[in-house]
Write an enzyme that holds these catalytic residues in place. Sequence first.
Site, PDB file in Angstrom:
ATOM      1  N   SER A   1      -7.667   4.977   2.489  1.00 47.59           N
ATOM      2  CA  SER A   1      -7.432   6.298   1.891  1.00 47.59           C
ATOM      3  C   SER A   1      -7.482   6.238   0.362  1.00 47.59           C
ATOM      4  O   SER A   1      -7.899   7.201  -0.288  1.00 47.59           O
ATOM      5  CB  SER A   1      -6.111   6.899   2.379  1.00 47.59           C
ATOM      6  N   HIS A   4      -0.034  -0.671  -5.592  1.00 49.35           N
ATOM      7  CA  HIS A   4       1.055  -1.126  -4.716  1.00 49.35           C
ATOM      8  C   HIS A   4       2.068   0.013  -4.578  1.00 49.35           C
ATOM      9  O   HIS A   4       2.428   0.641  -5.590  1.00 49.35           O
ATOM     10  CB  HIS A   4       1.727  -2.363  -5.334  1.00 49.35           C
ATOM     11  N   ARG A  22      -9.739 -19.001   2.686  1.00 53.29           N
ATOM     12  CA  ARG A  22      -9.477 -18.267   1.440  1.00 53.29           C
ATOM     13  C   ARG A  22     -10.548 -18.548   0.389  1.00 53.29           C
ATOM     14  O   ARG A  22     -11.073 -17.624  -0.245  1.00 53.29           O
ATOM     15  CB  ARG A  22      -8.091 -18.648   0.916  1.00 53.29           C
ATOM     16  N   ALA A  44       0.922  10.296  -3.947  1.00 53.04           N
ATOM     17  CA  ALA A  44       0.937   9.969  -5.384  1.00 53.04           C
ATOM     18  C   ALA A  44      -0.091   8.888  -5.711  1.00 53.04           C
ATOM     19  O   ALA A  44      -0.739   8.930  -6.767  1.00 53.04           O
ATOM     20  CB  ALA A  44       2.337   9.525  -5.792  1.00 53.04           C
ATOM     21  N   VAL A  70       1.519 -12.698  -6.141  1.00 48.59           N
ATOM     22  CA  VAL A  70       1.305 -11.425  -5.448  1.00 48.59           C
ATOM     23  C   VAL A  70       2.079 -10.289  -6.143  1.00 48.59           C
ATOM     24  O   VAL A  70       3.258 -10.432  -6.469  1.00 48.59           O
ATOM     25  CB  VAL A  70       1.768 -11.550  -3.977  1.00 48.59           C
ATOM     26  N   ASP A  71       1.376  -9.174  -6.354  1.00 47.22           N
ATOM     27  CA  ASP A  71       1.968  -7.952  -6.917  1.00 47.22           C
ATOM     28  C   ASP A  71       2.613  -8.157  -8.283  1.00 47.22           C
ATOM     29  O   ASP A  71       3.638  -7.543  -8.615  1.00 47.22           O
ATOM     30  CB  ASP A  71       2.970  -7.331  -5.919  1.00 47.22           C
ATOM     31  N   MET A  86      -5.474  -6.829   2.229  1.00 45.22           N
ATOM     32  CA  MET A  86      -4.258  -7.459   2.739  1.00 45.22           C
ATOM     33  C   MET A  86      -4.308  -8.983   2.790  1.00 45.22           C
ATOM     34  O   MET A  86      -3.545  -9.603   3.523  1.00 45.22           O
ATOM     35  CB  MET A  86      -3.943  -6.903   4.138  1.00 45.22           C
ATOM     36  N   ARG A  87      -5.207  -9.577   2.028  1.00 43.09           N
ATOM     37  CA  ARG A  87      -5.222 -11.046   1.984  1.00 43.09           C
ATOM     38  C   ARG A  87      -4.833 -11.532   0.601  1.00 43.09           C
ATOM     39  O   ARG A  87      -5.129 -10.873  -0.405  1.00 43.09           O
ATOM     40  CB  ARG A  87      -6.620 -11.569   2.310  1.00 43.09           C
ATOM     41  N   LEU A 116      -5.472 -13.609  -2.543  1.00 44.63           N
ATOM     42  CA  LEU A 116      -6.748 -14.024  -3.129  1.00 44.63           C
ATOM     43  C   LEU A 116      -6.670 -15.445  -3.674  1.00 44.63           C
ATOM     44  O   LEU A 116      -5.643 -15.869  -4.218  1.00 44.63           O
ATOM     45  CB  LEU A 116      -7.132 -13.063  -4.252  1.00 44.63           C
TER      46      LEU A 116
HETATM   47  C1  GRF Z   1      -1.519   1.602   0.163  1.00 51.25           C
HETATM   48  O1  GRF Z   1      -0.197   2.040   0.312  1.00 51.25           O
HETATM   49  C2  GRF Z   1      -1.650   0.641  -0.985  1.00 51.25           C
HETATM   50  O2  GRF Z   1      -0.796   0.938  -2.040  1.00 51.25           O
HETATM   51  C3  GRF Z   1      -1.253  -0.658  -0.352  1.00 51.25           C
HETATM   52  O3  GRF Z   1      -1.803  -0.619   0.949  1.00 51.25           O
HETATM   53  C4  GRF Z   1      -1.960   0.742   1.341  1.00 51.25           C
HETATM   54  C5  GRF Z   1      -3.400   0.917   1.671  1.00 51.25           C
HETATM   55  O4  GRF Z   1      -3.672   2.193   2.173  1.00 51.25           O
HETATM   56  N1  GRF Z   1      -1.698  -1.772  -1.150  1.00 51.25           N
HETATM   57  P1  GRF Z   1      -5.180   2.690   2.244  1.00 51.25           P
HETATM   58  O5  GRF Z   1      -5.958   1.623   3.019  1.00 51.25           O
HETATM   59  O6  GRF Z   1      -5.685   2.847   0.843  1.00 51.25           O
HETATM   60  O7  GRF Z   1      -5.123   3.992   2.986  1.00 51.25           O
END
Ligand code: GRF
Length: 220
Positions: free
Chosen positions: A15, A108, A64, A172, A143-144, A89-90, A92
Amino acid sequence: MARLKIGVLISGRGSNLQALIDAAADPGYPAEIVIVISNRADAPGLGRAAAAGIRHITIPEPGRAAFARAANRALCEARVELVALAGFMRILDTVFVEQWTDRMVNIHPSLLPAFPGLHPQRQALAAGVKFSGCTVHFVRAAVDTGPIISQAIVPVEAGDDEDGLSARILAAEHRLYPLAVRLYAEGRLHIEGNRVRVTGATMPDIVVLNPAERLASPSG
Ligand code: GRF
């Protein structure tokens, strides 16, 4: 006007990718998505790229370092100038992070440095905070972490569960990510240590209270 070339890395729903696609549909937006890379062939976000006519590939490489090499090759071939992680979701490879230092951003769903890692909305509810939100930041090896470009604050409501809070934060995110990428594309971000100075931007001068109630007056 030459537009900044973005490569977007996804793992799932996409999204935020869609928010960037929609922003870039405006010819006045200073960036365009030239490639979408997923580590999962079944990521619904790939369909969004396809529908927008954007080149998209899957790199299902479990290793990786091998994933990083293949992704870097694809990004360089596409002449990508900025990598945007959007639900990727991996973790890096550190070499990849070095290669793209100050040229890779992530979104995030919390007000970093609070609640990094998995389930940040659940973490926010467990901590009882009255505000959470989302953060766009430059990517560093841990991470983050990394210099913060922009944040949006979102109130936590009394009856919130994880899904409700996540949905409010996501709305948001879809506003924040295109804004942050635009600031980068316009050359307005200056990294100074761990801080990012943004030129030509208006900062809000508000204080937001949650819950927001009128203070009791002496007569009332
Ligand atoms: C989002 O909440 C983003 O902040 C986080 O993972 C989610 C991914 O959602 N890192 P989408 O795949 O962009 O819908």
